[in-house]
Design a protein around this motif. Structure first.
Motif, short mmCIF file in Angstrom:
data_model
loop_
_atom_site.label_atom_id
_atom_site.label_comp_id
_atom_site.label_asym_id
_atom_site.label_seq_id
_atom_site.Cartn_x
_atom_site.Cartn_y
_atom_site.Cartn_z
N ARG A 12 11.21 3.12 7.38
CA ARG A 12 12.48 2.80 8.03
C ARG A 12 13.49 3.93 7.87
NH1 ARG A 12 13.07 -2.97 5.20
NH2 ARG A 12 12.35 -1.63 3.50
N ASN A 13 13.13 4.91 7.06
CA ASN A 13 13.89 6.14 6.94
C ASN A 13 13.23 7.25 7.74
OD1 ASN A 13 15.46 8.33 6.10
ND2 ASN A 13 14.41 8.53 4.15
N GLY A 27 0.81 -1.21 0.00
CA GLY A 27 0.00 0.00 0.00
C GLY A 27 0.84 1.25 0.00
N GLY A 28 1.80 1.32 0.93
CA GLY A 28 2.64 2.51 1.01
C GLY A 28 3.59 2.44 2.19
N ASP A 29 4.46 3.45 2.30
CA ASP A 29 5.40 3.63 3.40
C ASP A 29 6.57 2.64 3.39
OD1 ASP A 29 3.89 5.73 4.39
OD2 ASP A 29 2.76 4.47 5.77
N TRP A 30 6.77 1.94 2.27
CA TRP A 30 7.88 1.00 2.13
C TRP A 30 8.65 1.26 0.84
CZ3 TRP A 30 9.23 -3.00 5.60
CH2 TRP A 30 8.36 -3.16 6.69
N GLY A 31 8.70 2.51 0.41
CA GLY A 31 9.30 2.79 -0.88
C GLY A 31 8.28 2.58 -1.99
N ASP A 32 8.73 2.70 -3.23
CA ASP A 32 7.84 2.59 -4.38
C ASP A 32 7.57 1.13 -4.72
OD1 ASP A 32 7.73 5.36 -4.65
OD2 ASP A 32 9.48 5.41 -5.99
N VAL A 33 6.29 0.78 -4.77
CA VAL A 33 5.86 -0.56 -5.17
C VAL A 33 4.78 -0.38 -6.23
CG1 VAL A 33 4.80 -2.73 -4.44
CG2 VAL A 33 6.37 -1.52 -2.89
N SER A 34 4.99 -0.96 -7.40
CA SER A 34 4.03 -0.79 -8.48
C SER A 34 2.74 -1.53 -8.18
CB SER A 34 4.62 -1.31 -9.80
OG SER A 34 4.71 -2.73 -9.78
#
Length: 328
Positions: A225-226, A23-30
């Motif tokens: 994590r950033n 969904g989000g908050d883990w970098g870009d995922v298509s």
């Protein structure tokens, strides 16, 4: 794949899939990578998917709904979603019957189901657990057929203990792994006594317990994590299970020599979690089909011997407990 009872929800696979990262908050995922993760989990035998209405503003829920639609599998999979974090500000006063119903209706649309299998309050403020009206609202949603079952997702053990005093709460989701061991002291006993299902999230400590993160690992700007290292965006316990990165890396290095050669560190970790009978299901997240398949395989492994449980406890006490044990 093995199954366990999840409260009154029914049997679910011991290893499910957590879908925060798609969904989000883990970098870009298509979109396609997110959907392929769901497909990979189903192909591996998983029948329990956990999501939330705020994961990508509903993106995770929509990915799940898309895959279940294409496979005509809505009746074959238990989908657990969460509600409450859409509130702005996120305060106890916002947990009204009207707001909860509005969130539920939105999740109906996202997932493509007229009744939610399992609705969980999404780590609400502690005061919510002392508001019977909130749990009455959940009971009303169930009575009117908008949800089949309801439970809570908590940050702290004490919140879970309070939540299960309400008879309608059938599940509690919390963080439990070799770096967050406090739930095993009292909560698991109480949950088992009340036949409450336990869903374990953050089992791999945001990747720390994969052994692939070191002190110099860099994360994208849009990866929690950033940006949440010190709890700037939400509870810091959701990032690396609340363990400071340096301490976590030291703990992993101390733990790795105890991992049997035939197991990966993630499999060792998941097997350790499943060795606790009170756990109903564990929900690691991944966008890698190979990693998802490997995680699922942990359910079929033999229980770890007592000496390895002792080794995990020793590492926890030496490197980790001071940072997390009394906080969550």
């Amino acid at each position: 794949m093995r199954y366990r009872e999840l409260g009154d929800v029914g049997e679910v696979t011991e290893v499910g899939l957590g879908t925060w990262n798609i969904g989000g908050d883990w970098g870009d995922v298509s979109d396609e990578a997110g959907r392929e993760a769901v497909r990979a989990a189903l192909d591996a035998g998983v029948d329990f998917l956990d999501t939330a209405d705020v994961y990508g503003d509903g993106r995770s829920e929509r990915h799940i709904g898309h895959v279940l639609d294409e496979r005509d599998a809505h009746d074959e999979v238990t989908v657990a979603t969460k509600a409450g974090r859409r509130l702005d500000p996120h305060t106890a006063a916002g947990y009204t019957a009207e707001n909860l119903e509005r969130f539920v209706d939105r999740s109906h649309e996202n997932i493509g189901e007229g009744t939610l299998d399992l609705l969980q309050l999404h780590c609400p403020p502690t005061d919510v657990y002392y508001e019977p009206d909130v749990f009455d609202a959940l009971a009303d949603l169930r009575a009117r057929g908008k949800v089949d079952h309801y439970g809570v997702s908590v940050e702290r053990v004490e919140e879970g203990l309070k939540a299960i005093e309400y008879p309608g709460v059938e599940t509690v989701q919390l963080i439990f792994n070799p770096f967050r061991q406090r739930p095993a002291e009292l909560f698991f006993e109480e949950a088992a006594r009340r036949d409450v299902g336990v869903i374990v999230r953050v089992p791999l400590a945001s990747g720390l317990l994969t052994g692939t993160i070191d002190r110099d690992t860099e994360f994208p700007e849009n990866d929690h994590r950033n940006f949440n290292r010190d709890g700037e965006a939400f509870d810091v316990g959701e990032t690396f299970a609340g363990v400071p990165l340096d301490a976590g890396v030291d703990a992993v290095e101390a733990l790795e020599p105890h991992v049997p050669e035939e197991l990966t560190l993630p499999q060792f970790t998941l097997r350790w979690i499943l060795d606790f009978d009170a756990v109903s299901t564990v929900i690691p997240g991944s966008t890698s089909p190979a990693h998802i398949e490997s995680n699922v395989a942990a359910a079929d492994l033999d229980s770890l011997p007592h000496r390895l449980h002792g080794a995990v406890r020793d590492v926890y006490e030496e490197y980790v407990a001071e940072h997390v044990h009394d906080r969550w």
